[in-house]
Design an enzyme around this catalytic site. Structure first.
Site, mmCIF file in Angstrom:
data_model
loop_
_atom_site.group_PDB
_atom_site.id
_atom_site.type_symbol
_atom_site.label_atom_id
_atom_site.label_comp_id
_atom_site.label_asym_id
_atom_site.label_seq_id
_atom_site.Cartn_x
_atom_site.Cartn_y
_atom_site.Cartn_z
ATOM 1 N N ASN A 88 39.440 21.297 19.859
ATOM 2 C CA ASN A 88 37.411 21.087 19.413
ATOM 3 C C ASN A 88 37.357 20.145 20.553
ATOM 4 O O ASN A 88 35.772 20.483 20.504
ATOM 5 C CB ASN A 88 37.755 20.119 17.503
ATOM 6 N N SER B 52 40.249 18.712 16.585
ATOM 7 C CA SER B 52 41.526 18.778 17.370
ATOM 8 C C SER B 52 40.948 18.374 18.743
ATOM 9 O O SER B 52 39.619 18.087 19.349
ATOM 10 C CB SER B 52 42.251 19.347 16.803
ATOM 11 N N ARG C 41 47.250 19.675 12.659
ATOM 12 C CA ARG C 41 45.712 19.005 13.174
ATOM 13 C C ARG C 41 45.365 19.136 11.426
ATOM 14 O O ARG C 41 44.438 18.395 10.773
ATOM 15 C CB ARG C 41 44.670 19.734 13.351
ATOM 16 N N ARG D 15 32.123 35.163 13.921
ATOM 17 C CA ARG D 15 31.548 34.637 12.299
ATOM 18 C C ARG D 15 31.608 35.958 11.875
ATOM 19 O O ARG D 15 31.420 36.107 10.196
ATOM 20 C CB ARG D 15 30.133 33.646 12.856
ATOM 21 N N ARG E 54 37.469 20.778 5.763
ATOM 22 C CA ARG E 54 38.338 20.702 6.761
ATOM 23 C C ARG E 54 38.621 20.107 8.150
ATOM 24 O O ARG E 54 38.122 18.806 7.651
ATOM 25 C CB ARG E 54 37.079 21.642 7.609
ATOM 26 N N HIS E 55 39.299 20.272 8.502
ATOM 27 C CA HIS E 55 40.213 18.718 9.455
ATOM 28 C C HIS E 55 39.080 18.397 10.446
ATOM 29 O O HIS E 55 38.378 18.579 10.638
ATOM 30 C CB HIS E 55 41.640 19.888 10.387
ATOM 31 N N GLY E 56 40.132 17.148 10.505
ATOM 32 C CA GLY E 56 39.331 16.331 11.885
ATOM 33 C C GLY E 56 39.103 16.800 13.290
ATOM 34 O O GLY E 56 39.801 18.275 13.268
ATOM 35 N N HIS F 138 41.849 24.925 7.967
ATOM 36 C CA HIS F 138 40.282 25.713 8.872
ATOM 37 C C HIS F 138 39.139 26.654 9.119
ATOM 38 O O HIS F 138 39.006 26.785 7.768
ATOM 39 C CB HIS F 138 40.906 26.142 9.830
ATOM 40 N N GLU G 173 44.490 29.289 10.705
ATOM 41 C CA GLU G 173 43.171 29.282 10.967
ATOM 42 C C GLU G 173 43.130 30.749 11.563
ATOM 43 O O GLU G 173 44.926 31.517 11.585
ATOM 44 C CB GLU G 173 43.025 28.214 12.350
ATOM 45 N N ARG G 174 42.436 31.726 11.400
ATOM 46 C CA ARG G 174 42.250 32.909 12.209
ATOM 47 C C ARG G 174 43.275 32.768 13.425
ATOM 48 O O ARG G 174 42.500 32.161 14.678
ATOM 49 C CB ARG G 174 41.123 33.995 12.141
#
Length: 435
Positions: A96, A93, A141, A196, A89-91, A262, A168-169
């Site tokens: 985030n 952003s 990202r 989720r 998964r990306h770092g 993601h 990503e969704r």
């Protein structure tokens, strides 16, 4: 007469013999000290097994490729480990950091996110895994995380494939809103279902939404495919197409792949790979920037059991191995849960210095707490061997409280001294200049 198949078989035998020679000579990369090795439970633990066990795994991999008759016109660069697939998964952003719903919005990495991606690359480098190609989304990202990890691996030369099916969704009308404020308005249970659950999408995005993906020129040729909102089922439907048409054939051809993405597109792929049920998937979360490595049965492209025969301790669902260890992942996921759902926590755990040191100490938790001797050495090594140089001092001094990096008292030049883990490998092209 020497045929093309004969040449391929000879090449395969040479590659396997090279793998056996490396393994039997005990050249599997391992951490250099006990404290550092704590962060390498998953792949580095394989170095403590007998060489014959690893040789057997690599032979099994070769036999699987041969038995399914997959075309193979190359030898994988991943010669030292039995892993064929890794998820990352990306770092961090900017959204985030700000605790906002992101979706298809193209938010960049923060300085901390750059650091997280670099550390992920170092974890991969030290584990010994090497990749033949990378697959990622259309969002920067994720793309930049992949590029930074490859820089640390010294593998910038391999192909990086980008596709919207790995995005990503789409969080619909929630995009741009603060997650904790949404929890306060709609309740924890409802927000968890939106984030989720398998088949409950968030409210749809209106056409005039300020962050509608149709405003982004990268999607100008696919406006009819842009979703107004997505459940995990919707995300799975599109990511599975890419898996079946691109990822699966590449794996069966013998390639070792890195999928950088993601949280929800990775959750959908892991649901498909692991066979996680729609009822259980609500409890699976993925941490940022900690690689997850898999050994696969290449005929079925399903996970092989972990060496301990158990599922991971951090999530309880996965047969992959966290490069960094289950304990570190558990701590990160606990922090992330509090950040969204615990309304009694009024500080931002992504930016509050005290909580960041407690929950997101990537340099210490994941790479291992440096020993006093290592700290002393890191202050005196040449600049090309360490993160402790003038350029990175400038970088770290501009990020008031970087996870795992302690700023001491000010020096005459106005910058604090930096305490870092043991030096990264000395090969110069593994050092990335601060961005």
């Amino acid at each position: 007469m020497i045929t093309a198949n004969t040449i391929k078989n000879i090449s395969r035998s040479i590659a396997l013999n090279r793998q056996i020679a490396i393994l039997t000579s005990s050249c599997v990369p391992t951490p250099t000290n006990q404290t550092t090795s704590q962060g390498f439970h998953s792949v580095a633990s394989g170095a403590n097994k007998t060489s014959s066990s690893l040789v057997s795994q690599l032979k099994d991999r070769e036999e699987q490729i041969a038995s399914i008759g997959a075309p193979r016109a190359f030898t994988s660069l991943n010669e030292d480990t039995p892993y064929q697939l890794c998820f990352l998964r990306h770092g961090q952003s900017t959204w985030n950091r700000d605790n906002r719903f992101i979706g298809w919005t193209d938010t960049p990495l923060t300085d901390d996110g750059v650091l997280e991606a670099r550390v992920a690359g170092q974890m991969l480098y030290r584990s010994g895994i090497r990749f033949d190609e990378v697959h990622t989304s259309m969002l920067r990202r994720s793309i930049r995380t992949a590029n930074l990890a490859l820089m640390e691996l010294g593998q910038e030369y391999i192909p990086v494939h980008k596709h919207w099916r790995l995005n990503e969704r789409n969080y619909g009308s929630l995009v741009g809103q603060n997650k904790k404020e949404v929890v306060q308005e709609f309740g924890k249970d409802q927000v968890k279902r939106w984030r989720r659950s398998y088949n409950e999408p968030p409210p749809a995005m209106h056409d005039d939404h300020p962050y509608h993906p149709a405003r982004d020129p990268r999607y100008r040729m696919m406006l009819d495919k842009i979703p107004r909102n997505e459940s995990l089922k919707d995300t799975l439907d599109r990511s599975t197409v890419y898996w079946e048409e691109v990822i699966k054939p590449a794996l069966q051809a013998g390639k070792t792949l890195l999928i950088t993405g993601h949280e929800n597109n990775l959750r959908s792929l892991l649901m498909h790979l692991e066979g996680i049920s729609p009822d259980d998937i609500i409890d699976l979360s993925i941490p940022r920037a900690v690689p997850l490595a898999y050994r696969l049965d290449l005929e079925t492209v399903k996970p092989l059991d972990r060496p301990d025969g158990k599922f991971d301790e951090a999530t309880g669902f996965l047969r992959g191995e966290w490069i960094g260890g289950d304990k570190a992942v558990s701590q990160i996921l606990e922090r992330d849960h509090k950040q969204v759902y615990d309304t009694s926590v009024t500080t931002n755990l992504e930016t509050d210095c005290k909580d960041r040191r407690k929950w997101t100490t990537y340099m210490d938790t994941v790479l291992g707490e440096p020993s006093p001797e290592a700290k002393a050495k890191s202050a005196n090594v040449p600049h090309h061997d360490s993160l402790d140089n003038d350029e990175n001092r400038m970088f770290f001094s501009n990020t008031a409280c970087v996870p795992g990096v302690e700023m001491d008292k000010k020096e005459p030049n106005g910058h604090g001294s930096i305490s870092v883990p043991p030096p990264f490998p000395s090969t110069s092209h593994h050092i990335v200049k601060a961005a």
